[in-house]
Design an enzyme around this catalytic site. Structure first.
Site, PDB file in Angstrom:
ATOM      1  N   GLY A   8       0.842  -1.183   0.000  1.00 58.40           N
ATOM      2  CA  GLY A   8       0.000   0.000   0.000  1.00 58.40           C
ATOM      3  C   GLY A   8       0.878   1.234   0.000  1.00 58.40           C
ATOM      4  O   GLY A   8       2.078   1.153   0.274  1.00 58.40           O
ATOM      5  N   GLN A  31       3.139   9.774   1.722  1.00 56.57           N
ATOM      6  CA  GLN A  31       4.441   9.123   1.494  1.00 56.57           C
ATOM      7  C   GLN A  31       5.130   9.602   0.223  1.00 56.57           C
ATOM      8  O   GLN A  31       6.313   9.334   0.030  1.00 56.57           O
ATOM      9  CB  GLN A  31       4.274   7.601   1.449  1.00 56.57           C
ATOM     10  CG  GLN A  31       3.857   7.007   2.790  1.00 56.57           C
ATOM     11  CD  GLN A  31       3.719   5.509   2.692  1.00 56.57           C
ATOM     12  OE1 GLN A  31       2.665   5.014   2.322  1.00 56.57           O
ATOM     13  NE2 GLN A  31       4.775   4.780   3.013  1.00 56.57           N
ATOM     14  N   CYS A  77       7.047  -0.721   6.547  1.00 60.63           N
ATOM     15  CA  CYS A  77       6.520   0.459   5.857  1.00 60.63           C
ATOM     16  C   CYS A  77       7.588   0.995   4.915  1.00 60.63           C
ATOM     17  O   CYS A  77       8.766   1.076   5.304  1.00 60.63           O
ATOM     18  CB  CYS A  77       6.151   1.519   6.888  1.00 60.63           C
ATOM     19  SG  CYS A  77       5.538   3.055   6.168  1.00 60.63           S
ATOM     20  N   HIS A 125      -3.246   0.497   8.399  1.00 56.22           N
ATOM     21  CA  HIS A 125      -1.913   1.096   8.248  1.00 56.22           C
ATOM     22  C   HIS A 125      -1.971   2.296   7.292  1.00 56.22           C
ATOM     23  O   HIS A 125      -1.420   3.364   7.588  1.00 56.22           O
ATOM     24  CB  HIS A 125      -0.954   0.016   7.734  1.00 56.22           C
ATOM     25  CG  HIS A 125       0.443   0.478   7.477  1.00 56.22           C
ATOM     26  ND1 HIS A 125       1.529   0.008   8.185  1.00 56.22           N
ATOM     27  CD2 HIS A 125       0.957   1.364   6.565  1.00 56.22           C
ATOM     28  CE1 HIS A 125       2.628   0.598   7.745  1.00 56.22           C
ATOM     29  NE2 HIS A 125       2.316   1.415   6.749  1.00 56.22           N
ATOM     30  N   GLU A 126      -2.654   2.132   6.146  1.00 56.63           N
ATOM     31  CA  GLU A 126      -2.706   3.231   5.163  1.00 56.63           C
ATOM     32  C   GLU A 126      -3.532   4.401   5.697  1.00 56.63           C
ATOM     33  O   GLU A 126      -3.178   5.563   5.493  1.00 56.63           O
ATOM     34  CB  GLU A 126      -3.262   2.740   3.819  1.00 56.63           C
ATOM     35  CG  GLU A 126      -2.424   1.663   3.132  1.00 56.63           C
ATOM     36  CD  GLU A 126      -0.927   1.957   3.104  1.00 56.63           C
ATOM     37  OE1 GLU A 126      -0.532   3.125   2.945  1.00 56.63           O
ATOM     38  OE2 GLU A 126      -0.144   0.997   3.272  1.00 56.63           O
ATOM     39  N   HIS A 151      -1.515   6.584   7.938  1.00 59.49           N
ATOM     40  CA  HIS A 151      -0.655   7.545   7.221  1.00 59.49           C
ATOM     41  C   HIS A 151      -1.405   8.854   6.955  1.00 59.49           C
ATOM     42  O   HIS A 151      -0.834   9.937   7.074  1.00 59.49           O
ATOM     43  CB  HIS A 151      -0.207   6.970   5.874  1.00 59.49           C
ATOM     44  CG  HIS A 151       1.000   6.084   5.947  1.00 59.49           C
ATOM     45  ND1 HIS A 151       2.218   6.513   6.428  1.00 59.49           N
ATOM     46  CD2 HIS A 151       1.184   4.794   5.567  1.00 59.49           C
ATOM     47  CE1 HIS A 151       3.107   5.519   6.341  1.00 59.49           C
ATOM     48  NE2 HIS A 151       2.507   4.463   5.830  1.00 59.49           N
TER      49      HIS A 151
HETATM   50 NI    NI Z   1       3.396   2.621   5.477  1.00 59.34          NI
END
Ligand code: NI
Length: 192
Positions: free
Chosen positions: A49, A54, A103, A145-146, A149
Protein backbone atom coordinates in the site's frame (compact mmCIF):
# COMPACT_ATOMS: atom_id res chain seq x y z
CA UNK A 1 2.96 7.65 -15.26
CA UNK A 2 6.08 8.21 -13.30
CA UNK A 3 7.54 7.04 -10.05
CA UNK A 4 7.69 9.49 -7.20
CA UNK A 5 10.19 9.66 -4.39
CA UNK A 6 9.00 7.97 -1.21
CA UNK A 7 9.71 10.16 1.80
CA UNK A 8 11.14 8.58 4.93
CA UNK A 9 10.46 8.82 8.63
CA UNK A 10 11.60 12.19 9.93
CA UNK A 11 10.05 14.09 6.99
CA UNK A 12 7.35 16.35 8.49
CA UNK A 13 4.80 15.51 5.75
CA UNK A 14 4.45 12.02 7.26
CA UNK A 15 3.21 13.69 10.46
CA UNK A 16 0.56 15.87 8.81
CA UNK A 17 -3.12 15.07 8.61
CA UNK A 18 -3.96 14.84 4.92
CA UNK A 19 -7.05 16.78 3.86
CA UNK A 20 -10.20 15.60 2.10
CA UNK A 21 -10.26 15.65 -1.71
CA UNK A 22 -13.15 17.59 -3.27
CA UNK A 23 -15.11 16.03 -6.20
CA UNK A 24 -13.62 18.66 -8.57
CA UNK A 25 -10.10 17.87 -7.39
CA UNK A 26 -10.72 14.15 -7.84
CA UNK A 27 -11.64 14.72 -11.50
CA UNK A 28 -8.59 16.92 -12.10
CA UNK A 29 -5.63 15.73 -14.16
CA UNK A 30 -3.26 16.40 -11.29
CA UNK A 31 -5.05 14.13 -8.81
CA UNK A 32 -5.65 11.42 -11.44
CA UNK A 33 -1.95 11.59 -12.30
CA UNK A 34 -1.06 11.44 -8.60
CA UNK A 35 -3.09 8.21 -8.30
CA UNK A 36 -1.38 6.68 -11.36
CA UNK A 37 2.02 7.65 -9.99
CA UNK A 38 1.22 6.23 -6.55
CA UNK A 39 0.25 2.88 -8.11
CA UNK A 40 3.46 2.80 -10.14
CA UNK A 41 5.56 3.83 -7.12
CA UNK A 42 3.95 1.20 -4.86
CA UNK A 43 4.48 -1.55 -7.44
CA UNK A 44 8.09 -0.58 -8.13
CA UNK A 45 8.86 -0.74 -4.39
CA UNK A 46 6.92 -4.03 -3.88
CA UNK A 47 4.72 -2.29 -1.32
CA UNK A 48 1.30 -3.55 -0.20
CA UNK A 49 0.00 0.00 0.00
CA UNK A 50 0.99 3.63 -0.32
CA UNK A 51 -0.58 6.79 1.08
CA UNK A 52 -0.29 10.23 -0.53
CA UNK A 53 1.71 11.60 2.41
CA UNK A 54 4.44 9.12 1.49
CA UNK A 55 4.99 10.89 -1.82
CA UNK A 56 4.72 14.31 -0.21
CA UNK A 57 1.04 15.09 -0.96
CA UNK A 58 -1.32 15.85 1.91
CA UNK A 59 -4.50 14.58 0.24
CA UNK A 60 -6.66 11.73 1.59
CA UNK A 61 -5.73 9.26 -1.13
CA UNK A 62 -4.15 5.83 -0.72
CA UNK A 63 -3.64 2.76 -2.88
CA UNK A 64 -3.54 -0.87 -1.76
CA UNK A 65 -2.60 -3.91 -3.80
CA UNK A 66 -1.20 -7.26 -2.76
CA UNK A 67 -0.17 -9.52 -5.59
CA UNK A 68 0.12 -13.20 -4.70
CA UNK A 69 3.90 -13.18 -5.15
CA UNK A 70 4.67 -10.01 -3.15
CA UNK A 71 8.28 -10.51 -1.99
CA UNK A 72 7.96 -8.19 1.01
CA UNK A 73 4.81 -9.83 2.37
CA UNK A 74 4.50 -13.35 0.92
CA UNK A 75 1.99 -14.38 3.63
CA UNK A 76 -0.55 -11.66 2.87
CA UNK A 77 -3.72 -12.72 1.06
CA UNK A 78 -4.00 -11.17 -2.41
CA UNK A 79 -5.87 -7.87 -2.65
CA UNK A 80 -6.79 -6.43 -6.06
CA UNK A 81 -5.73 -2.86 -6.72
CA UNK A 82 -7.94 -0.62 -4.60
CA UNK A 83 -7.76 3.18 -4.79
CA UNK A 84 -9.31 4.80 -1.73
CA UNK A 85 -10.18 8.50 -1.58
CA UNK A 86 -11.46 10.14 1.61
CA UNK A 87 -11.61 6.78 3.39
CA UNK A 88 -13.24 6.24 6.78
CA UNK A 89 -12.66 3.10 8.81
CA UNK A 90 -14.36 1.72 11.90
CA UNK A 91 -13.77 -1.49 13.83
CA UNK A 92 -16.73 -3.90 13.82
CA UNK A 93 -15.80 -5.59 17.09
CA UNK A 94 -13.14 -5.71 19.78
CA UNK A 95 -10.97 -8.43 18.25
CA UNK A 96 -7.34 -7.36 17.86
CA UNK A 97 -4.26 -9.33 16.77
CA UNK A 98 -0.59 -8.39 16.71
CA UNK A 99 0.54 -8.04 13.10
CA UNK A 100 4.18 -7.77 12.10
CA UNK A 101 4.37 -4.69 9.87
CA UNK A 102 6.85 -2.80 7.79
CA UNK A 103 6.52 0.46 5.86
CA UNK A 104 8.16 1.89 2.74
CA UNK A 105 8.72 5.12 4.69
CA UNK A 106 10.47 3.32 7.56
CA UNK A 107 13.38 1.59 5.85
CA UNK A 108 14.63 -1.70 7.19
CA UNK A 109 12.47 -1.91 10.30
CA UNK A 110 9.51 -4.07 11.24
CA UNK A 111 7.52 -4.42 14.44
CA UNK A 112 4.41 -5.91 16.02
CA UNK A 113 1.31 -3.71 15.86
CA UNK A 114 -2.14 -4.44 17.31
CA UNK A 115 -4.78 -4.22 14.55
CA UNK A 116 -8.53 -4.75 14.48
CA UNK A 117 -9.48 -7.94 12.68
CA UNK A 118 -12.80 -6.72 11.27
CA UNK A 119 -13.36 -3.21 9.95
CA UNK A 120 -15.94 -1.40 7.90
CA UNK A 121 -14.28 0.70 5.21
CA UNK A 122 -16.06 3.51 3.38
CA UNK A 123 -14.34 5.35 0.56
CA UNK A 124 -14.72 6.95 -2.82
CA UNK A 125 -12.91 5.35 -5.77
CA UNK A 126 -11.00 7.33 -8.40
CA UNK A 127 -14.15 7.73 -10.49
CA UNK A 128 -16.03 9.22 -7.56
CA UNK A 129 -18.16 6.13 -6.83
CA UNK A 130 -18.83 5.45 -3.16
CA UNK A 131 -18.04 2.07 -1.61
CA UNK A 132 -18.69 0.37 1.70
CA UNK A 133 -16.89 -2.89 2.42
CA UNK A 134 -15.99 -5.15 5.31
CA UNK A 135 -12.32 -6.13 5.41
CA UNK A 136 -10.87 -8.74 7.72
CA UNK A 137 -7.62 -10.14 9.03
CA UNK A 138 -4.30 -9.09 7.52
CA UNK A 139 -6.11 -7.11 4.83
CA UNK A 140 -7.96 -5.14 7.53
CA UNK A 141 -4.52 -4.43 9.03
CA UNK A 142 -3.18 -3.17 5.70
CA UNK A 143 -6.03 -0.68 5.35
CA UNK A 144 -5.61 0.49 8.97
CA UNK A 145 -1.91 1.10 8.25
CA UNK A 146 -2.71 3.23 5.16
CA UNK A 147 -5.43 5.21 6.93
CA UNK A 148 -3.00 5.91 9.76
CA UNK A 149 -0.65 7.55 7.22
CA UNK A 150 -3.44 9.93 6.21
CA UNK A 151 -3.73 10.97 9.86
CA UNK A 152 0.02 11.53 10.22
CA UNK A 153 0.62 8.27 12.09
CA UNK A 154 3.26 5.62 11.45
CA UNK A 155 3.20 1.98 12.54
CA UNK A 156 6.07 2.88 14.89
CA UNK A 157 3.60 4.90 16.99
CA UNK A 158 1.47 1.80 17.50
CA UNK A 159 4.20 -0.73 18.28
CA UNK A 160 3.09 -1.88 21.72
CA UNK A 161 6.42 -3.46 22.66
CA UNK A 162 9.54 -1.80 21.20
CA UNK A 163 11.42 -5.05 21.88
CA UNK A 164 9.59 -6.47 18.81
CA UNK A 165 11.37 -4.02 16.46
CA UNK A 166 13.62 -5.85 14.03
CA UNK A 167 15.49 -5.23 10.81
CA UNK A 168 14.27 -7.16 7.77
CA UNK A 169 17.32 -9.45 7.88
CA UNK A 170 16.80 -10.32 11.53
CA UNK A 171 13.06 -10.79 10.91
CA UNK A 172 13.98 -13.31 8.24
CA UNK A 173 16.44 -15.05 10.54
CA UNK A 174 14.59 -15.12 13.87
CA UNK A 175 10.91 -14.18 13.52
CA UNK A 176 9.57 -14.97 10.06
CA UNK A 177 8.63 -18.61 10.68
CA UNK A 178 6.69 -17.81 13.86
CA UNK A 179 4.92 -14.88 12.31
CA UNK A 180 4.01 -16.74 9.13
CA UNK A 181 2.43 -19.46 11.25
CA UNK A 182 0.42 -16.84 13.17
CA UNK A 183 -0.51 -15.16 9.89
CA UNK A 184 -1.75 -18.49 8.50
CA UNK A 185 -3.95 -19.02 11.53
CA UNK A 186 -5.38 -15.50 11.23
CA UNK A 187 -6.22 -16.06 7.56
CA UNK A 188 -7.86 -19.43 8.39
CA UNK A 189 -9.89 -18.00 11.23
CA UNK A 190 -11.03 -14.59 10.01
CA UNK A 191 -10.32 -14.59 6.27
CA UNK A 192 -9.43 -11.38 4.52
NI1 NI B 1 3.40 2.62 5.48
Amino acid sequence: MSRREIVEVGHPVLRERAREVTPDELRSDSVQRLIDDMVETMRAANGAGLAANQVGETLRVAVVEVRPDNPRYPYKPAVPLTVIVNPVIEPLDEEVELINEGCLSVPNLRGEVPRHMSVRLRYTDREGEEHEEVRRGLTAGTFQHELDHLDGKLFLDRVADPATLTTWDQFERFHRDDFEERARRIVERVGS
